[in-house]
Design a protein around this motif. Sequence first.
Motif: not given
Length: 451
Positions: A257-271
């Motif tokens: 969780k960042g300083s805003d208390g939220k978990v960063r979101t990422f684009p769907e990404t696979h191996a």
Amino acid sequence: MLGGAAALLGFAQTAALPEPTTVKHPEWSRNAVIYEVNVRQFTPEGTFNAFMPHIDRLRDLGVDILWFMPVHPISEDGRKGSLGSYYAVRDYKGINPEFGNIDDFRAVVKAAHNAGMKVIIDWVPNHSGRDNAWVKDHPDWYVRNDKGEMYGPYDWTDVYKFDYSNPAMRAAMTDAMQFWLREADIDGFRCDVAGEVPVDFWNENRPALESVKSDIFMLAEAPNPELMEHAFDMDYNWPMKDLFSAIAATSGQYTFKGSDGKVRTFPETHADAIYTRLDEEATKYPGDSYQMNMITNHDLNSWEGTEFERLGNLQEAFAVLTYTLPGMPLIYTGQEAAFDRAFEFFEKDTPADWNARPEVAAFYKKLNTLKHNYKELRAGDGAKVERIATASPDVIAFRRGDVMVVANLGAKEERLFKKAPKVKGFADYFTGAPAVLPKTLAPGAYLVFVK
């Protein structure tokens, strides 16, 4: 031979590849493992003398290059926290008294050399601390804002940024770097935010440094192919780090969780996106370039989460990839002991318990031996990456000469292959048993086969 990622199987042979780097890499760097030393947090004392007994342990672990975070005195003007940021340098030719004196540092370098290791130091060329003597003695060496004031980039309020249009400033910076080659016999530099400094400075700087010591190693904290043409041996593979995080997030493992208390979101990404990254490296980077692969470092640990928060149950598999994909692997202070929290950055903190997880140290020692013993894993001119088709985009499988790697970076058990590769003559690197490919792998599971 095509170097590193430039040799990715399937890359169009008719495509125009960048010219090879003109940098002559030290031979000792080819199969090397680099270790980042956070002196402040390494021992309860936080000194060079207290670090000294760890040299033999790190040698036995299989470390080849010790990278010391900045060893210089830290500015007091604008200081963050009680001890300040290592990257607010007060004196480029001085030693932080928190760590000891220059003779203590010379002794560490000598001991590391005697143990067969090289030493590079963290260098801060983009900015200095606000009470560095140069601020008063050479105010024209610093850039100014619209109000005519010196300033620091970003939110770095404890530093002032240099003006590289000033020839005298450039000369002083190179002179200070040469000082450490002459006076402490170090073997090179890790250059902080190197991409913020003009490329032409680095192209002039390297020959000047080599005039003092010819066999040096230069690491740029910047994913910048232009820096690799004539000046640096290796740069940060920040894009691969971000890719690891995105894959872990897609698999439900990213929890920081960042300083805003939220978990960063990422684009769907696979191996399988890792192959796309390797293709990008091949088209952008000079041949025989190195890139540093990592699952953690001081910035990640303190500001972006531990490897456990970012990678979850995939962190061990990603560690294997840092050793077996093209480039050089990094170990950060505490990584080999599974240190699982962020170090304080501006204060003294409790060090890792080096004896807490001997099985983790054994894991990294085994990987270090793999890196040392297989020429196909050499940085720059190692064997090409031969992609092996898998049944799932979450499974990565490839071969580099006599080394084969398979890993499930997904969220569930996955079937590995529609048509399994032949593994006759291979052995499981971690067990020594003859190689056997299972039909499926659990999430986070990996295989390393060798001949």
